[in-house]
Write an enzyme that holds these catalytic residues in place. Structure first.
Site: not given
Ligand code: SIN
Length: 509
Positions: A112, A228, A274, A335, A370
């Site tokens: 990620e 998000h 993000r 988010h 975060r």
């Molecule tokens: C996501 O799946 O993009 C959310 C994961 C997160 O907020 O840590």
């Protein structure tokens, strides 16, 4: 009639249930939840849970990424505890039955944004939160934990500087009950319902932040709310998260003109932090006059997409988009709350015997932004430490902050809004891109609404009151912070300023 338990835990997501399952070994436990047990943010978590368990990884690298994402405000000690305990807590979740995905017998690790290694464990592809919730609630229901559904916390009872219990509203009978407790653990989740567009369910109304603040606990970092970048954007279709893992697997963002834009904004392109991706999307939407951009993963084999993202695939298909063939329309959504009830590394707040865990807490591990999938990890690491602390040193508390601010009571009131107008105000003036005049207007309106608000008497009015407290703390903090840092971005103070490398902490006088 007063009921007494050794532990009262408010909230039934991963933080509350995991704490309850550990605490039951040390005394009687009651979990209060204002809805049914599985109505919580955890259920909607898609991406997964971060842990440095890969052969090319170690907790030091995870720590480095966490600190970098947090934009100068991460509490390094708390973050070190987080990353070093990760593997053990994953093991505990497996013991409770969480079926993490594997490939060829080894745990499957996804990527990620802003992680330098593949370290995201997931379950059911993109249904990690749902599997965790199902596993933990299944064990909890079979254990000697008292679970009270449809009971909402109204106030924390504080006597002689110590939390001794709660007042809570049973929303089926509309009666207030008193609960006494040896320890009160707030695990009530976040505040996504402050915003018109949010990935959070209806229950995310900042209850824990509001009751803790009213009880005299410190609340910190409220200006840092994470948006998000990619929630499904289709007219008339409820907001639905399109996991960051889609970009982690190679998903590409294009604007309404079909151009890929992220490489022009950041060297990590779609895998930039993000806040960078969310603001880039806003800029592209403004530039092209569109209300969405597109996330395209259709270049990957269809079988791989449907295996890795079964939930997203099905939801989009049900609404007319086949992600194996076409890009998904997306736009940013509120988010995750980085701030919250301030705790030390034991989950203790500044009020004795009042603990906070999960999104409601501000442990300091996220700083101003975060790192993806650190949130589920934070819940289990600090829930365990809370329970340990209640045994080893039940009367401790976090050292009070020397420099706190409080909200002024405005001179005049104004009839309070419904939830929808509050959400519009927050989205327009305290959203992804902020400025001083919008924040000042929002703070003033929130204060006036709060002043005129009648005494809450049922679940909706309690939720609105709590949202007003959380929203006001957020707007005031964002107004005070005259810089941009992490998820907090102001056009009138677009640079990060070294003198602002500090926290804003509220405490009710
Ligand atoms: C996501 O799946 O993009 C959310 C994961 C997160 O907020 O840590």
């Amino acid at each position: 009639m007063t009921q007494r338990f050794d532990y009262i835990i408010v909230g039934s997501g991963i933080a509350g249930l995991y704490a309850a399952l550990l605490a039951r070994q040390h005394g009687s436990v009651c979990v209060l939840t204002k809805g049914s047990i599985d109505e919580c943010n955890t259920k909607y978590a898609q991406g997964g849970i971060a842990a440095a368990v890969g052969a090319d990884d170690d907790p030091g690298l995870h720590l480095r990424d966490t600190i970098a994402a947090g934009a100068g405000l991460v509490d390094e000690e708390a973050a070190r505890i987080l990353v070093e305990a990760a593997a053990d807590r994953i093991h505990d979740l497996v013991t409770f039955g969480v079926p993490f995905d594997s490939t060829d017998g080894a745990v499957a690790l996804g990527r990620e944004a802003a992680h330098s290694r593949n370290r995201i464990l997931h379950a059911g592809g993109d249904s990690t939160g749902a599997h965790i919730e199902l596993s933990l609630s299944g064990v909890a229901r079979l254990s000697r934990i008292t679970i009270k559904e449809f009971v909402q916390v109204e106030e924390v009872v504080v006597e002689h500087g110590r939390a001794t219990g709660l007042l809570a509203l049973d929303s089926r009978t509309n009666t207030t009950e008193r609960f006494d407790a040896g320890a009160v653990v707030l695990a009530t989740g976040g505040v996504g319902q402050l915003f018109r567009v949010s990935t959070n369910p209806d229950v995310a109304t900042g209850d824990g932040i509001a009751v803790a603040y009213r009880a005299g606990a410190e609340v910190r970092d409220m200006e840092f709310i994470q948006f998000h970048p990619t929630a499904l954007r289709l007219p008339g279709v409820p907001i639905f998260l399109i996991s960051e893992a889609v970009r982690g697997e190679g998903g590409v963002l294009t604007n309404a003109a079909g151009e890929r834009f992220m490489p022009g904004y950041h060297e990590l392109a779609e895998l930039a932090p993000r806040d960078v991706v969310a603001r880039a999307i806003v800029a592209e939407m403004q530039r092209t006059g569109a209300d969405r951009v597109y996330l395209d993963i259709s270049h990957l084999p269809a079988a791989r997409i449907t295996a890795r993202f079964p939930q997203i695939y099905r939801y989009c298909l049900d609404h007319g988009v086949d992600i194996t063939r076409a890009p998904v329309p997306v736009s940013p959504a509120a988010h995750y709350m980085m701030g919250g009830v301030r705790t030390n590394t034991w989950g203790e707040t500044t009020v004795r015997r009042l603990y906070a865990c999960g999104e409601v807490a501000c442990t300091g591990v996220h700083g101003a932004n975060r790192l993806a999938s650190n949130s589920l990890l934070e819940t289990v690491v600090f829930a365990k430490r809370i329970v340990e602390r209640t045994i080893a040193s039940p009367d401790g508390c976090a050292e009070p902050c020397a420099d706190t601010v409080d909200l002024r009571t405005p001179e005049s009131g104004q009839a309070p809004p419904d939830r929808a107008s509050l959400q519009s105000l927050m989205w327009d003036k305290v959203g992804i891109v902020r400025d001083g005049s919008g924040l000042a207007a929002a703070a003033a309106a929130l204060g006036a609404w709060q002043r005129a608000q009648p005494r809450p008497h049922d679940r909706p009015s309690h939720e609105l009151a709590n949202l007003l407290v959380a929203g006001r703390l957020m707007a005031e903090a964002a107004l005070i912070r005259e810089e941009s840092r992490g998820a907090h971005y102001r056009t009138d103070f677009a640079e990060t300023r070294e003198e602002w490398r500090r926290h804003i902490t509220f405490r009710k006088a």
